[in-house]
Design an enzyme around this catalytic site. Structure first.
Site, PDB file in Angstrom:
ATOM      1  N   HIS A  75       0.805  -1.290   0.104  1.00  0.00           N
ATOM      2  CA  HIS A  75      -0.052   0.181   0.088  1.00  0.00           C
ATOM      3  C   HIS A  75       0.793   1.111  -0.037  1.00  0.00           C
ATOM      4  CE1 HIS A  75      -4.123  -1.414   1.405  1.00  0.00           C
ATOM      5  NE2 HIS A  75      -3.569  -2.313   0.572  1.00  0.00           N
ATOM      6  N   TYR A 203      -8.796   5.765   7.682  1.00  0.00           N
ATOM      7  CA  TYR A 203      -9.185   5.989   9.404  1.00  0.00           C
ATOM      8  C   TYR A 203     -10.061   7.199   9.337  1.00  0.00           C
ATOM      9  CZ  TYR A 203      -4.401   3.584   9.964  1.00  0.00           C
ATOM     10  OH  TYR A 203      -3.443   2.541  10.156  1.00  0.00           O
ATOM     11  N   PRO A 295      -3.277   0.602  18.912  1.00  0.00           N
ATOM     12  CA  PRO A 295      -2.937   0.241  17.407  1.00  0.00           C
ATOM     13  C   PRO A 295      -3.128   1.175  16.539  1.00  0.00           C
ATOM     14  CG  PRO A 295      -5.005  -0.986  18.627  1.00  0.00           C
ATOM     15  CD  PRO A 295      -4.484  -0.331  19.513  1.00  0.00           C
ATOM     16  N   LYS A 299       1.770  -0.044  15.105  1.00  0.00           N
ATOM     17  CA  LYS A 299       3.207  -0.120  15.356  1.00  0.00           C
ATOM     18  C   LYS A 299       3.452  -1.208  16.270  1.00  0.00           C
ATOM     19  CE  LYS A 299       4.322   3.333  13.083  1.00  0.00           C
ATOM     20  NZ  LYS A 299       4.941   3.018  11.726  1.00  0.00           N
ATOM     21  N   TYR A 387       4.415   6.612   9.846  1.00  0.00           N
ATOM     22  CA  TYR A 387       3.492   5.368   9.370  1.00  0.00           C
ATOM     23  C   TYR A 387       4.209   4.370   8.777  1.00  0.00           C
ATOM     24  CZ  TYR A 387      -0.800   2.993   8.471  1.00  0.00           C
ATOM     25  OH  TYR A 387      -1.948   2.109   8.352  1.00  0.00           O
TER      26      TYR A 387
HETATM   27  P1  FAS Z   1       2.615 -11.767  21.889  1.00  0.00           P
HETATM   28  O1  FAS Z   1       1.787 -11.311  23.126  1.00  0.00           O
HETATM   29  O2  FAS Z   1       2.082 -11.629  20.621  1.00  0.00           O
HETATM   30  O3  FAS Z   1       3.210 -13.041  22.236  1.00  0.00           O
HETATM   31  C1  FAS Z   1       3.727 -13.234  23.545  1.00  0.00           C
HETATM   32  C2  FAS Z   1       3.720 -14.936  23.622  1.00  0.00           C
HETATM   33  O4  FAS Z   1       4.323 -15.270  25.089  1.00  0.00           O
HETATM   34  C3  FAS Z   1       2.094 -15.526  23.686  1.00  0.00           C
HETATM   35  O5  FAS Z   1       2.216 -16.378  22.929  1.00  0.00           O
HETATM   36  C4  FAS Z   1       1.993 -15.886  25.110  1.00  0.00           C
HETATM   37  O6  FAS Z   1       1.241 -17.004  25.209  1.00  0.00           O
HETATM   38  C5  FAS Z   1       3.376 -16.307  25.630  1.00  0.00           C
HETATM   39  N1  FAS Z   1       3.528 -16.310  27.093  1.00  0.00           N
HETATM   40  C6  FAS Z   1       3.138 -15.330  28.009  1.00  0.00           C
HETATM   41  N2  FAS Z   1       3.378 -15.580  29.207  1.00  0.00           N
HETATM   42  C7  FAS Z   1       4.005 -16.450  29.016  1.00  0.00           C
HETATM   43  C8  FAS Z   1       4.974 -17.255  30.126  1.00  0.00           C
HETATM   44  N3  FAS Z   1       4.818 -17.227  31.492  1.00  0.00           N
HETATM   45  N4  FAS Z   1       5.748 -18.680  29.733  1.00  0.00           N
HETATM   46  C9  FAS Z   1       5.547 -18.929  28.416  1.00  0.00           C
HETATM   47  N5  FAS Z   1       5.097 -17.936  27.524  1.00  0.00           N
HETATM   48  C10 FAS Z   1       4.277 -16.863  27.622  1.00  0.00           C
HETATM   49  N6  FAS Z   1      -0.600  -4.304  16.765  1.00  0.00           N
HETATM   50  C11 FAS Z   1      -0.811  -3.762  15.688  1.00  0.00           C
HETATM   51  O7  FAS Z   1       0.344  -3.209  15.050  1.00  0.00           O
HETATM   52  N7  FAS Z   1      -2.045  -3.545  15.003  1.00  0.00           N
HETATM   53  C12 FAS Z   1      -3.092  -4.284  15.682  1.00  0.00           C
HETATM   54  O8  FAS Z   1      -4.278  -3.821  15.347  1.00  0.00           O
HETATM   55  C13 FAS Z   1      -2.984  -4.847  16.778  1.00  0.00           C
HETATM   56  N8  FAS Z   1      -4.215  -5.382  17.497  1.00  0.00           N
HETATM   57  C14 FAS Z   1      -4.037  -6.023  18.779  1.00  0.00           C
HETATM   58  C15 FAS Z   1      -5.048  -6.833  19.315  1.00  0.00           C
HETATM   59  C16 FAS Z   1      -4.805  -7.406  20.690  1.00  0.00           C
HETATM   60  C17 FAS Z   1      -6.130  -8.103  21.271  1.00  0.00           C
HETATM   61  C18 FAS Z   1      -3.652  -7.392  21.068  1.00  0.00           C
HETATM   62  C19 FAS Z   1      -3.338  -8.169  22.449  1.00  0.00           C
HETATM   63  C20 FAS Z   1      -2.610  -6.788  20.482  1.00  0.00           C
HETATM   64  C21 FAS Z   1      -2.586  -6.337  19.165  1.00  0.00           C
HETATM   65  N9  FAS Z   1      -1.738  -5.612  18.638  1.00  0.00           N
HETATM   66  C22 FAS Z   1      -1.938  -4.971  17.404  1.00  0.00           C
HETATM   67  C23 FAS Z   1      -0.405  -5.691  19.219  1.00  0.00           C
HETATM   68  C24 FAS Z   1       0.032  -6.942  18.827  1.00  0.00           C
HETATM   69  O9  FAS Z   1       0.171  -7.302  17.375  1.00  0.00           O
HETATM   70  C25 FAS Z   1       1.619  -7.075  19.408  1.00  0.00           C
HETATM   71  O10 FAS Z   1       2.371  -6.003  19.044  1.00  0.00           O
HETATM   72  C26 FAS Z   1       2.413  -8.370  19.120  1.00  0.00           C
HETATM   73  O11 FAS Z   1       1.505  -9.585  19.303  1.00  0.00           O
HETATM   74  C27 FAS Z   1       3.485  -8.295  19.690  1.00  0.00           C
HETATM   75  O12 FAS Z   1       4.147  -9.626  19.773  1.00  0.00           O
HETATM   76  P2  FAS Z   1       4.953 -10.283  20.750  1.00  0.00           P
HETATM   77  O13 FAS Z   1       5.990  -9.217  21.719  1.00  0.00           O
HETATM   78  O14 FAS Z   1       5.465 -11.375  20.289  1.00  0.00           O
HETATM   79  O15 FAS Z   1       3.781 -10.711  22.045  1.00  0.00           O
HETATM   80  C1  PHB Z   2      -5.389  -4.146  11.003  1.00  0.00           C
HETATM   81  O1  PHB Z   2      -5.354  -4.243   9.964  1.00  0.00           O
HETATM   82  O2  PHB Z   2      -5.590  -4.920  12.067  1.00  0.00           O
HETATM   83  C2  PHB Z   2      -4.730  -2.834  11.436  1.00  0.00           C
HETATM   84  C3  PHB Z   2      -4.482  -1.634  10.401  1.00  0.00           C
HETATM   85  C4  PHB Z   2      -4.117  -0.778  10.775  1.00  0.00           C
HETATM   86  C5  PHB Z   2      -4.001  -0.166  12.178  1.00  0.00           C
HETATM   87  C6  PHB Z   2      -4.402  -1.122  13.230  1.00  0.00           C
HETATM   88  C7  PHB Z   2      -4.936  -2.280  12.709  1.00  0.00           C
HETATM   89  O3  PHB Z   2      -3.354   0.982  12.610  1.00  0.00           O
END
Ligand code: FAS
Ligand code: PHB
Length: 404
Positions: A75, A203, A295, A299, A387
């Site tokens: 994009h 957005y 989000p 980032k 961005y």
């Molecule tokens: P993660 O949280 O993905 O992974 C951590 C891992 O560690 C998990 O698998 C967990 O089970 C494991 N863990 C936890 N405790 C443990 C323990 N005691 N022992 C062993 N393992 C353990 N980011 C965006 O950029 N755009 C979005 O739209 C967006 N939407 C999101 C929606 C939700 C509901 C959430 C929670 C996050 C969202 N994020 C979004 C942010 C997300 O994408 C994170 O930045 C990304 O998952 C980060 O990756 P990790 O640091 O690997 O953490």
């Molecule tokens: C998504 O596609 O999940 C998404 C895209 C842009 C954002 C947040 C989430 O800023």
């Protein structure tokens, strides 16, 4: 007690842990991943959708970009809808050709898990009672797995265990400082197998609240609505979701919107959170274990990738060149980029969401700021360069062997 010796113990099999594992594997550095959930659960999580160019480059270096190259959607712009009018921000022309790629975190995770399985690397899924100890002397990780007690003895522990993980919680309170801002609303997200309403992300800043029109492919869409923290996902039928989204859209998009049955629906709270420092002896925090962003700026996943770029480079330098420079600079280098992403994510959230406690004056100032950003070359450039992603300050990972 089963004793396992390795160089690096990675806690968490999310994008951060898996990407670190893949980069260490390519550099020939022995490691294991310990994950509390099942592989199926990890692979099924639906979260982020946008990859910065530097994240795409890193996944290419990790040798896991085959699907990304064929299924990812490049994009070169985003739309911002305010006062019922859409304004396109031409990301590429404002950043000397940079772009973002639409490719779901779910797919990134699956690609990394598939590469790990193909390389037959050691992962302990469904590990219980995971504990990290002695990370200022001789790091150990203990856990219960398939009926047996395990102890990993290692040089370093990578805390990639997310916001609720055990690693940050194991640091003595007098050694760590955290910074937090909790937002008074959440994002209600819907995933549906319907074609996206537009070719690029929209957005939406509306009097009824923020909305985001995103996608996963040309046949699968991702939509979000700002909702009060008091809302529960059960309060939102598909029909109510689509009707509210239409109310926040402009007439053209409302007309084009294709609705359908949600295949995933959830409400995520929004917070800004940073841990300082990100290194504690031989324990390194990376990704959500160290920081969280709202989000809005897309980032979260990308910051996890940049932490891993710095950490994998530091560990490769340590094991291949015997230098501790990267390790000693890890926390400061990560936090430089983390705080810039925190600022940008806060700014986008502040600008585009409705804050109930906002005074009329503050609201007018925000409208004026958005109008300036969208009608000024300088304003659009600052939005665009943040961005698409700020550059890493890192030398290329030139110790990586081709993946077998
Ligand atoms: P993660 O949280 O993905 O992974 C951590 C891992 O560690 C998990 O698998 C967990 O089970 C494991 N863990 C936890 N405790 C443990 C323990 N005691 N022992 C062993 N393992 C353990 N980011 C965006 O950029 N755009 C979005 O739209 C967006 N939407 C999101 C929606 C939700 C509901 C959430 C929670 C996050 C969202 N994020 C979004 C942010 C997300 O994408 C994170 O930045 C990304 O998952 C980060 O990756 P990790 O640091 O690997 O953490
Ligand atoms: C998504 O596609 O999940 C998404 C895209 C842009 C954002 C947040 C989430 O800023």
């Amino acid at each position: 007690m089963e004793i396992v010796k390795t160089k690096v113990a990675i806690i968490g099999s999310g994008p951060a842990g898996l990407l670190l594992g893949q980069l260490l594997y390519k550099a020939g550095i022995d490691h294991v991943i310990i994950e509390q959930r099942s592989a199926e659960y990890v692979a099924s999580r639906i979260r982020a959708g946008i990859l910065e160019q530097v994240s795409v480059d890193l996944l290419e270096q990790a040798g896991v970009d085959q699907n990304l190259k064929t299924k990812g959607l490049p994009h070169s712009g985003i739309e911002i809808l305010t006062n019922g009018k859409k304004h396109r921000v031409d990301l590429s022309s404002l950043t000397e050709g940079k772009q973002v790629t639409v490719y779901g975190q779910t797919e990134v995770t699956k690609d990394l898990m598939q590469a790990r399985e193909h390389a037959e690397l050691t992962s302990f899924y469904e590990a219980e009672q995971v504990q990290v100890d002695d990370f200022y002397s001789e790091p150990k990780v203990t856990f219960h797995y398939h009926g047996k007690d395990y102890q990993i003895e290692c040089d370093f522990i990578a805390g990639c265990d997310g916001y609720h993980g055990v690693c940050r919680a194991s640091v003595p309170v007098d050694k760590v400082k955290t910074f937090e801002k909790v937002y008074p609303f959440g994002w209600l997200g819907v995933l549906a197998d319907v074609p996206p309403v537009a070719d690029e992300l929209i957005y939406v800043q509306s009097e009824r609240g923020f909305a985001l029109c995103s996608m996963r492919s040309e046949t699968r869409s991702r939509y979000y609505l700002q909702v009060p923290l008091t809302d529960h996902v059960e309060d939102w039928s598909d029909e109510r979701f689509w009707e509210e989204l239409k109310r926040r859209l402009d007439p053209e998009s409302r007309e084009k919107l294709v609705t359908g049955i949600s295949i995933e629906k959830s409400i995520a709270p929004l917070r800004s959170f940073v841990t300082e420092p990100m290194r504690f002896g031989q324990l390194f925090l990376a990704g959500d274990a160290a920081h969280i962003v709202p989000p809005t700026g897309a980032k979260g996943l990308n910051l996890a990738a940049s932490d891993i770029a710095y950490l994998s480079s530091a560990l490769v330098e340590y094991y291949h060149e015997g230098s501790e420079q990267g390790i000693n600079e890890y926390s400061e280098k990560c936090l430089q980029r983390v705080w810039k992403a925190e600022r940008f994510s806060w700014w986008m959230t502040h600008l585009l969401h409705r804050f109930e406690t906002e005074s009329e004056f503050d609201h007018k100032i925000k409208q004026a700021e958005l109008s300036y950003i969208l009608t000024s070359q300088a304003g659009q450039t600052t939005l665009a360069e943040n961005y698409v992603g700020l550059p890493y300050e890192i030398k290329p990972l030139n110790h990586l062997q081709p993946v077998g």
